[in-house]
Scaffold this motif. Structure first.
Motif, short mmCIF file in Angstrom:
data_model
loop_
_atom_site.label_atom_id
_atom_site.label_comp_id
_atom_site.label_asym_id
_atom_site.label_seq_id
_atom_site.Cartn_x
_atom_site.Cartn_y
_atom_site.Cartn_z
N GLU A 112 0.83 -1.21 0.00
CA GLU A 112 0.00 0.00 0.00
C GLU A 112 0.86 1.25 0.00
N ALA A 113 1.92 1.24 0.79
CA ALA A 113 2.81 2.40 0.84
C ALA A 113 3.51 2.60 -0.49
N ALA A 114 3.95 1.51 -1.12
CA ALA A 114 4.63 1.62 -2.42
C ALA A 114 3.67 2.18 -3.48
N ASP A 115 2.42 1.71 -3.49
CA ASP A 115 1.43 2.23 -4.44
C ASP A 115 1.18 3.71 -4.21
N THR A 116 1.09 4.11 -2.95
CA THR A 116 0.86 5.52 -2.63
C THR A 116 2.04 6.38 -3.08
N VAL A 117 3.24 5.89 -2.86
CA VAL A 117 4.44 6.64 -3.27
C VAL A 117 4.48 6.76 -4.79
N LYS A 118 4.14 5.70 -5.49
CA LYS A 118 4.12 5.76 -6.95
C LYS A 118 3.09 6.77 -7.44
N ALA A 119 1.92 6.79 -6.84
CA ALA A 119 0.88 7.74 -7.25
C ALA A 119 1.32 9.17 -6.99
N VAL A 120 1.95 9.43 -5.85
CA VAL A 120 2.44 10.78 -5.54
C VAL A 120 3.55 11.17 -6.51
N ALA A 121 4.44 10.23 -6.82
CA ALA A 121 5.52 10.52 -7.76
C ALA A 121 4.95 10.84 -9.15
N HIS A 122 3.96 10.08 -9.58
CA HIS A 122 3.33 10.33 -10.89
C HIS A 122 2.65 11.70 -10.91
N ALA A 123 1.98 12.06 -9.82
CA ALA A 123 1.33 13.37 -9.75
C ALA A 123 2.37 14.48 -9.75
N ALA A 124 3.48 14.27 -9.08
CA ALA A 124 4.55 15.28 -9.05
C ALA A 124 5.16 15.45 -10.44
N GLU A 125 5.35 14.34 -11.16
CA GLU A 125 5.90 14.42 -12.52
C GLU A 125 4.96 15.20 -13.43
N GLY A 126 3.66 14.96 -13.30
CA GLY A 126 2.67 15.68 -14.10
C GLY A 126 2.69 17.17 -13.78
N ALA A 127 2.83 17.53 -12.52
CA ALA A 127 2.87 18.93 -12.13
C ALA A 127 4.13 19.60 -12.66
N VAL A 128 5.26 18.88 -12.65
CA VAL A 128 6.51 19.43 -13.18
C VAL A 128 6.40 19.65 -14.69
N GLU A 129 5.80 18.71 -15.39
CA GLU A 129 5.63 18.85 -16.84
C GLU A 129 4.76 20.06 -17.18
N LYS A 130 3.67 20.28 -16.43
CA LYS A 130 2.80 21.43 -16.66
C LYS A 130 3.56 22.73 -16.43
N ALA A 131 4.35 22.73 -15.35
CA ALA A 131 5.13 23.94 -15.04
C ALA A 131 6.15 24.22 -16.13
N GLU A 132 6.78 23.19 -16.65
CA GLU A 132 7.76 23.36 -17.72
C GLU A 132 7.09 23.91 -18.98
N LYS A 133 5.90 23.41 -19.31
CA LYS A 133 5.17 23.90 -20.48
C LYS A 133 4.83 25.38 -20.34
N LYS A 134 4.42 25.80 -19.11
CA LYS A 134 4.08 27.20 -18.90
C LYS A 134 5.31 28.09 -19.04
N VAL A 135 6.44 27.61 -18.56
CA VAL A 135 7.67 28.38 -18.65
C VAL A 135 8.07 28.51 -20.12
N VAL A 136 7.94 27.43 -20.88
CA VAL A 136 8.30 27.45 -22.30
C VAL A 136 7.37 28.39 -23.06
N GLU A 137 6.07 28.37 -22.75
CA GLU A 137 5.11 29.23 -23.44
C GLU A 137 5.38 30.70 -23.13
N LYS A 138 5.74 31.02 -21.89
CA LYS A 138 6.00 32.40 -21.53
C LYS A 138 7.28 32.92 -22.17
N SER A 139 8.23 32.04 -22.32
CA SER A 139 9.50 32.49 -22.92
C SER A 139 9.39 32.67 -24.42
#
Length: 185
Positions: free
Chosen positions: A157-184
Motif C-alpha cells: 500500500e505504501a509503495a502504491d501511494t508513493v508511486k501515485a504521488v511521484a506520478h502526480a509530481a511528474e505531471g505537475a513538473v511537466e505542466k510547469a515546464e510547459k508554462k515556462v516554455v510558453e512564456k519564454s
C-alpha cells in the motif's frame, strides 16, 4: 545581622527539642544512646512478643515495616492483571516491575538491619513482573505470522501511494515546464 538572628533561633530550637524529648527517654538511658547487648538481651527476655516487635529496629513503628506492607498493593495489582489479555499489558511497565523486584530483593538482604519482609515483597513483585513479561512475549510471538503478512500488505500500500504521488509530481513538473516554455516564446 540577620544571620545572627537565624543562628540564635537555631540554637534555641535545638535546646528546646533536646529538653522536650526527656519525658520520652527510657529510664537510665543517656541521650539517644543504645544500651549494651547484655542489657538488651535481658530486656528482650522479659518483653512479650508484641513489645519486642514494637521496639525492634525494623518493627511496627518504622518505615521498615510499613513500606513492605504498602508495596504488597503493587503485587496484588500485578496479580489482578493476570486476568487481562496480554495485548493490553505494557511491556515496559512490567519489565520495570521485574527489574525493581530483582534489584531490591538483593539489596534488602544486604542493608542493615536486614529487612526480610521487604525482600519477600520485592521477590514476589519480580515474579509477577516476570510472569507478565513472559505472557507479553508469548503473545507477541504468536502474532508474528499475522504481523508479517500485515507488514507486507502495508508495504505494498505504501509503495502504491508513493508511486501515485511521484506520478502526480511528474505531471505537475511537466505542466510547469510547459508554462515556462510558453512564456519564454
Amino acid at each position: 545581622m540577620s544571620s545572627r538572628v537565624g543562628f540564635r533561633f537555631l540554637n534555641s530550637t535545638r535546646f528546646a527539642f533536646r529538653n522536650a524529648s526527656a519525658p520520652f527517654r527510657r529510664p537510665g538511658a543517656q541521650g539517644f544512646r543504645f544500651q549494651s547487648s547484655e542489657a538488651g538481651a535481658d530486656a528482650a527476655q522479659q518483653q512479650s512478643t508484641f513489645q519486642r516487635m514494637w521496639n525492634s529496629p525494623i518493627g511496627v513503628k518504622t518505615v521498615h515495616f510499613w513500606a513492605p506492607v504498602m508495596k504488597w498493593c503493587l503485587v496484588i495489582a500485578g496479580m489482578a492483571d493476570f486476568a487481562r489479555p496480554a495485548d493490553k499489558l505494557s511491556l515496559t511497565q512490567n519489565a520495570a516491575l521485574m527489574g525493581t523486584g530483582a534489584i531490591w530483593t538483593r539489596w534488602c538482604l544486604i542493608i542493615k538491619p536486614r529487612n526480610v519482609l521487604l525482600a519477600t515483597v520485592n521477590f514476589f513483585l519480580g515474579c509477577v513482573g516476570a510472569v507478565q513479561v513472559t505472557r507479553i512475549f508469548m503473545w507477541q510471538r504468536s502474532q508474528t505470522g499475522s504481523t508479517i503478512e500485515a507488514a507486507k500488505e502495508l508495504e505494498h500500500e505504501a509503495a502504491d501511494t508513493v508511486k501515485a504521488v511521484a506520478h502526480a509530481a511528474e505531471g505537475a513538473v511537466e505542466k510547469a515546464e510547459k508554462k515556462v516554455v510558453e512564456k519564454s516564446t
